[in-house]
Write a protein that holds these residues in place. Sequence first.
Motif, PDB file in Angstrom:
ATOM      1  N   UNK A  89       0.833  -1.211   0.000  1.00 31.00           N
ATOM      2  CA  UNK A  89       0.000   0.000   0.000  1.00 31.00           C
ATOM      3  C   UNK A  89       0.864   1.256   0.000  1.00 31.00           C
ATOM      4  N   UNK A  90       1.961   1.226   0.752  1.00 29.84           N
ATOM      5  CA  UNK A  90       2.864   2.384   0.775  1.00 29.84           C
ATOM      6  C   UNK A  90       3.463   2.609  -0.608  1.00 29.84           C
ATOM      7  N   UNK A  95       3.808   5.764  -5.598  1.00 25.98           N
ATOM      8  CA  UNK A  95       3.635   5.811  -7.050  1.00 25.98           C
ATOM      9  C   UNK A  95       2.542   6.809  -7.441  1.00 25.98           C
ATOM     10  N   UNK A  96       1.424   6.803  -6.707  1.00 22.13           N
ATOM     11  CA  UNK A  96       0.347   7.757  -6.986  1.00 22.13           C
ATOM     12  C   UNK A  96       0.831   9.187  -6.788  1.00 22.13           C
ATOM     13  N   UNK A  97       1.560   9.419  -5.721  1.00 19.36           N
ATOM     14  CA  UNK A  97       2.070  10.761  -5.441  1.00 19.36           C
ATOM     15  C   UNK A  97       3.010  11.224  -6.552  1.00 19.36           C
ATOM     16  N   UNK A  99       2.969  10.331  -9.672  1.00 19.42           N
ATOM     17  CA  UNK A  99       2.152  10.658 -10.846  1.00 19.42           C
ATOM     18  C   UNK A  99       1.493  12.031 -10.707  1.00 19.42           C
ATOM     19  N   UNK A 100       1.204  12.422  -9.466  1.00 16.41           N
ATOM     20  CA  UNK A 100       0.564  13.716  -9.217  1.00 16.41           C
ATOM     21  C   UNK A 100       1.575  14.837  -9.011  1.00 16.41           C
ATOM     22  N   UNK A 101       2.862  14.500  -9.084  1.00 14.61           N
ATOM     23  CA  UNK A 101       3.899  15.526  -8.987  1.00 14.61           C
ATOM     24  C   UNK A 101       4.438  15.776  -7.582  1.00 14.61           C
ATOM     25  N   UNK A 102       4.095  14.916  -6.634  1.00 11.40           N
ATOM     26  CA  UNK A 102       4.605  15.063  -5.269  1.00 11.40           C
ATOM     27  C   UNK A 102       5.900  14.276  -5.103  1.00 11.40           C
ATOM     28  N   UNK A 106       7.614  15.580   0.083  1.00  9.01           N
ATOM     29  CA  UNK A 106       6.245  16.078   0.227  1.00  9.01           C
ATOM     30  C   UNK A 106       5.374  15.071   0.970  1.00  9.01           C
ATOM     31  N   UNK A 107       5.528  13.787   0.635  1.00 13.67           N
ATOM     32  CA  UNK A 107       4.775  12.739   1.325  1.00 13.67           C
ATOM     33  C   UNK A 107       5.125  12.671   2.800  1.00 13.67           C
ATOM     34  N   UNK A 108       6.407  12.764   3.086  1.00  9.48           N
ATOM     35  CA  UNK A 108       6.848  12.721   4.490  1.00  9.48           C
ATOM     36  C   UNK A 108       6.233  13.879   5.265  1.00  9.48           C
ATOM     37  N   UNK A 109       6.221  15.074   4.662  1.00 11.10           N
ATOM     38  CA  UNK A 109       5.596  16.226   5.314  1.00 11.10           C
ATOM     39  C   UNK A 109       4.102  15.985   5.543  1.00 11.10           C
ATOM     40  N   UNK A 110       3.431  15.373   4.554  1.00 10.80           N
ATOM     41  CA  UNK A 110       2.015  15.063   4.702  1.00 10.80           C
ATOM     42  C   UNK A 110       1.771  14.097   5.861  1.00 10.80           C
ATOM     43  N   UNK A 111       2.610  13.071   5.938  1.00 16.37           N
ATOM     44  CA  UNK A 111       2.460  12.076   7.001  1.00 16.37           C
ATOM     45  C   UNK A 111       2.706  12.701   8.364  1.00 16.37           C
ATOM     46  N   UNK A 112       3.720  13.536   8.464  1.00 16.99           N
ATOM     47  CA  UNK A 112       3.984  14.226   9.739  1.00 16.99           C
ATOM     48  C   UNK A 112       2.820  15.106  10.141  1.00 16.99           C
ATOM     49  N   UNK A 113       2.140  15.694   9.159  1.00 12.43           N
ATOM     50  CA  UNK A 113       0.993  16.549   9.442  1.00 12.43           C
ATOM     51  C   UNK A 113      -0.211  15.789   9.950  1.00 12.43           C
ATOM     52  N   UNK A 114      -0.281  14.492   9.648  1.00  7.65           N
ATOM     53  CA  UNK A 114      -1.413  13.655  10.082  1.00  7.65           C
ATOM     54  C   UNK A 114      -1.319  13.288  11.556  1.00  7.65           C
TER      55      UNK A 114
END
Length: 115
Positions: A89-90, A95-97, A99-102, A106-114
């Motif tokens: 799943x990760x 891979x999805x991120x 494709x969306x340009x992340x 950026x993903x790590x920052x998103x996860x930290x924000x959660x």
Amino acid sequence: MLLRLNTADNRPLHEQVAGAIRRAIAEGECEPGDRLPPARDLSQALGINVNTVLRGLRALRDEGVLEFRRGRGVTVAHGAAERSALLDRVRDVVADAARLGYSRNDLIDMIRGIS
């Protein structure tokens, strides 16, 4: 354990080997504590180099899916199915991120924000 590689898949062979083993674990073909066939037997069955199989097995060991024990061979780690499913799943999210340009950062920052 019956493993198959997809000749149309453009991923490196060692990644395909690791994916096939992950799939076998997720589908219940291998249970925690089960011993995998020797790398030489797997390489002969798949028609690929033994070092390629070993590289795939080492990747799964590093992920915590397999355990290497001297004299006992390679066994499926306890909790491997759950860990393997989560890693899949990760990978899909990464891979999805992409494709969306992340980026990964950026993903790590998103996860930290959660949390």
